[in-house]
Design a protein around this motif. Structure first.
Motif, PDB file in Angstrom:
ATOM      1  N   TYR A 191      44.759  46.061  32.404  1.00  0.00           N
ATOM      2  CA  TYR A 191      44.117  46.649  33.578  1.00  0.00           C
ATOM      3  C   TYR A 191      42.845  45.895  33.955  1.00  0.00           C
ATOM      4  O   TYR A 191      42.575  45.645  35.137  1.00  0.00           O
ATOM      5  CB  TYR A 191      43.809  48.128  33.327  1.00  0.00           C
ATOM      6  N   VAL A 192      42.050  45.533  32.965  1.00  0.00           N
ATOM      7  CA  VAL A 192      40.805  44.801  33.233  1.00  0.00           C
ATOM      8  C   VAL A 192      41.123  43.412  33.803  1.00  0.00           C
ATOM      9  O   VAL A 192      40.463  42.954  34.739  1.00  0.00           O
ATOM     10  CB  VAL A 192      39.962  44.678  31.948  1.00  0.00           C
ATOM     11  N   TYR A 193      42.138  42.753  33.247  1.00  0.00           N
ATOM     12  CA  TYR A 193      42.549  41.434  33.742  1.00  0.00           C
ATOM     13  C   TYR A 193      43.005  41.532  35.195  1.00  0.00           C
ATOM     14  O   TYR A 193      42.586  40.724  36.040  1.00  0.00           O
ATOM     15  CB  TYR A 193      43.679  40.885  32.866  1.00  0.00           C
ATOM     16  N   LEU A 194      43.847  42.508  35.493  1.00  0.00           N
ATOM     17  CA  LEU A 194      44.362  42.642  36.858  1.00  0.00           C
ATOM     18  C   LEU A 194      43.259  43.032  37.834  1.00  0.00           C
ATOM     19  O   LEU A 194      43.249  42.575  38.988  1.00  0.00           O
ATOM     20  CB  LEU A 194      45.489  43.673  36.894  1.00  0.00           C
ATOM     21  N   ARG A 195      42.336  43.866  37.407  1.00  0.00           N
ATOM     22  CA  ARG A 195      41.225  44.251  38.286  1.00  0.00           C
ATOM     23  C   ARG A 195      40.417  43.023  38.712  1.00  0.00           C
ATOM     24  O   ARG A 195      39.973  42.931  39.850  1.00  0.00           O
ATOM     25  CB  ARG A 195      40.316  45.258  37.575  1.00  0.00           C
ATOM     26  N   LYS A 196      40.285  42.064  37.803  1.00  0.00           N
ATOM     27  CA  LYS A 196      39.487  40.866  38.082  1.00  0.00           C
ATOM     28  C   LYS A 196      40.259  39.827  38.886  1.00  0.00           C
ATOM     29  O   LYS A 196      39.714  39.234  39.824  1.00  0.00           O
ATOM     30  CB  LYS A 196      39.015  40.251  36.766  1.00  0.00           C
ATOM     31  N   PHE A 197      41.542  39.609  38.536  1.00  0.00           N
ATOM     32  CA  PHE A 197      42.279  38.489  39.127  1.00  0.00           C
ATOM     33  C   PHE A 197      43.371  38.898  40.122  1.00  0.00           C
ATOM     34  O   PHE A 197      43.686  38.138  41.038  1.00  0.00           O
ATOM     35  CB  PHE A 197      42.913  37.643  38.016  1.00  0.00           C
ATOM     36  N   TYR A 198      43.988  40.080  39.917  1.00  0.00           N
ATOM     37  CA  TYR A 198      45.086  40.507  40.787  1.00  0.00           C
ATOM     38  C   TYR A 198      44.916  41.987  41.148  1.00  0.00           C
ATOM     39  O   TYR A 198      45.690  42.846  40.721  1.00  0.00           O
ATOM     40  CB  TYR A 198      46.435  40.294  40.102  1.00  0.00           C
ATOM     41  N   PRO A 199      43.909  42.313  41.956  1.00  0.00           N
ATOM     42  CA  PRO A 199      43.642  43.720  42.284  1.00  0.00           C
ATOM     43  C   PRO A 199      44.798  44.424  42.994  1.00  0.00           C
ATOM     44  O   PRO A 199      44.973  45.633  42.826  1.00  0.00           O
ATOM     45  CB  PRO A 199      42.397  43.641  43.183  1.00  0.00           C
ATOM     46  N   ASP A 200      45.586  43.681  43.758  1.00  0.00           N
ATOM     47  CA  ASP A 200      46.731  44.306  44.438  1.00  0.00           C
ATOM     48  C   ASP A 200      47.788  44.751  43.428  1.00  0.00           C
ATOM     49  O   ASP A 200      48.450  45.781  43.631  1.00  0.00           O
ATOM     50  CB  ASP A 200      47.349  43.341  45.452  1.00  0.00           C
ATOM     51  N   ASP A 201      47.955  43.974  42.362  1.00  0.00           N
ATOM     52  CA  ASP A 201      48.894  44.374  41.308  1.00  0.00           C
ATOM     53  C   ASP A 201      48.409  45.637  40.608  1.00  0.00           C
ATOM     54  O   ASP A 201      49.199  46.540  40.304  1.00  0.00           O
ATOM     55  CB  ASP A 201      49.066  43.248  40.287  1.00  0.00           C
ATOM     56  N   LEU A 202      47.119  45.698  40.344  1.00  0.00           N
ATOM     57  CA  LEU A 202      46.561  46.894  39.716  1.00  0.00           C
ATOM     58  C   LEU A 202      46.757  48.103  40.626  1.00  0.00           C
ATOM     59  O   LEU A 202      47.106  49.197  40.158  1.00  0.00           O
ATOM     60  CB  LEU A 202      45.078  46.694  39.419  1.00  0.00           C
ATOM     61  N   LYS A 203      46.576  47.911  41.924  1.00  0.00           N
ATOM     62  CA  LYS A 203      46.766  49.006  42.874  1.00  0.00           C
ATOM     63  C   LYS A 203      48.198  49.529  42.830  1.00  0.00           C
ATOM     64  O   LYS A 203      48.427  50.748  42.884  1.00  0.00           O
ATOM     65  CB  LYS A 203      46.411  48.520  44.282  1.00  0.00           C
ATOM     66  N   LYS A 204      49.178  48.623  42.719  1.00  0.00           N
ATOM     67  CA  LYS A 204      50.576  49.046  42.641  1.00  0.00           C
ATOM     68  C   LYS A 204      50.833  49.872  41.386  1.00  0.00           C
ATOM     69  O   LYS A 204      51.560  50.881  41.431  1.00  0.00           O
ATOM     70  CB  LYS A 204      51.493  47.820  42.646  1.00  0.00           C
ATOM     71  N   ILE A 205      50.241  49.452  40.281  1.00  0.00           N
ATOM     72  CA  ILE A 205      50.431  50.188  39.027  1.00  0.00           C
ATOM     73  C   ILE A 205      49.793  51.563  39.117  1.00  0.00           C
ATOM     74  O   ILE A 205      50.391  52.577  38.710  1.00  0.00           O
ATOM     75  CB  ILE A 205      49.853  49.394  37.847  1.00  0.00           C
TER      76      ILE A 205
END
Length: 237
Positions: A191-205
């Motif tokens: 989650y921390v990785y996606l928040r930093k580099f791929y916020p759209d992926d985190l949003k989907k999750i």
């Protein structure tokens, strides 16, 4: 390089029996290496990606790259088998009573039946943990199970895998955190990785599993608390 020689022996053993195989592909380092090795030997490699949430950008990058690099490779996406447990017991979601809990073996068998292919390659290694060590040692060549699941990397270590990736100019695997990665799952490092580099992926999750945002909330609270404690300690000195 005995580990590479062993892997090629295992692959050649299966190649004598078929020219089409399944590979369970996770975009992790082991599956990146296996895809490269199998694509060079078989006429067709059907890659199975088990998703927690579909269509994540950082995963699609690996899949699209692989399709372009290897002309004899196809990809299918199926729900990760652990989702049945998550949905059944309501982990970060509302529980669903009528869900049948599955195991990895159930997914493997379903894919074999649907594709008509007998052999499934999996990137497990004896060095991963004691359970896998004991299991793999019992198989033919310490790599081929009676159920026709195949583990060519059984004698490899993580360093061997990373060295193969470097020598063959393969894409570097995603490293979500400092501990051993198990791909996308309900882990704060992911989650921390996606928040930093791929916020759209985190949003989907978070859209699919909104309650899982607690992982980030707890992380933020812990991070802030630690920061204050360190600051106070410095000031007292």
């Amino acid at each position: 390089m005995e580990h590479l020689k062993h892997a090629k022996e295992v692959i050649n053993t299966i190649r004598k029996k078929t020219d089409r195989v399944i590979l369970f592909y996770s975009a992790g380092k082991d599956s990146i290496v296996l895809l490269d090795m199998l694509a060079k030997e078989f006429n067709e490699v059907v890659c199975i990606f088990m998703y927690f949430v579909k269509d994540l950008e950082h995963i699609n990058r690996f899949i699209e790259y692989s399709k372009k690099r290897y002309q004899n490779v196809t990809f299918e996406e199926v729900p990760h088998w652990t989702l049945t447990k998550i949905h059944k017991y309501g982990l970060f979601c509302q529980p669903r009573k009528n869900v049948r809990q599955l195991k990895f073996a159930d997914t493997i068998n379903a894919v074999k039946i649907r594709t008509g292919l007998q052999y499934a390659f999996i990137g497990e290694k004896k060095a991963d943990n004691m359970t896998r060590n004991i299991k793999l040692r019992q198989y033919e060549l310490e790599a081929i199970s009676p159920t026709k699941n195949v583990y060519p990397l059984s004698k490899w270590k993580d360093a061997d895998v990373l060295d193969y990736i470097k020598r063959n100019s393969l894409p570097q695997p995603i490293k979500y955190g400092n501990k051993r990665s198990n791909g996308v799952n309900f882990d704060v490092d992911v989650y921390v990785y996606l928040r930093k580099f791929y916020p759209d992926d985190l949003k989907k999750i978070l859209t699919a599993y909104p309650l899982s945002e607690k992982l980030l909330i707890d992380y933020n609270e812990k991070h802030n608390t630690n920061g204050k404690a360190i600051k106070k300690k410095v000031q007292r000195k």
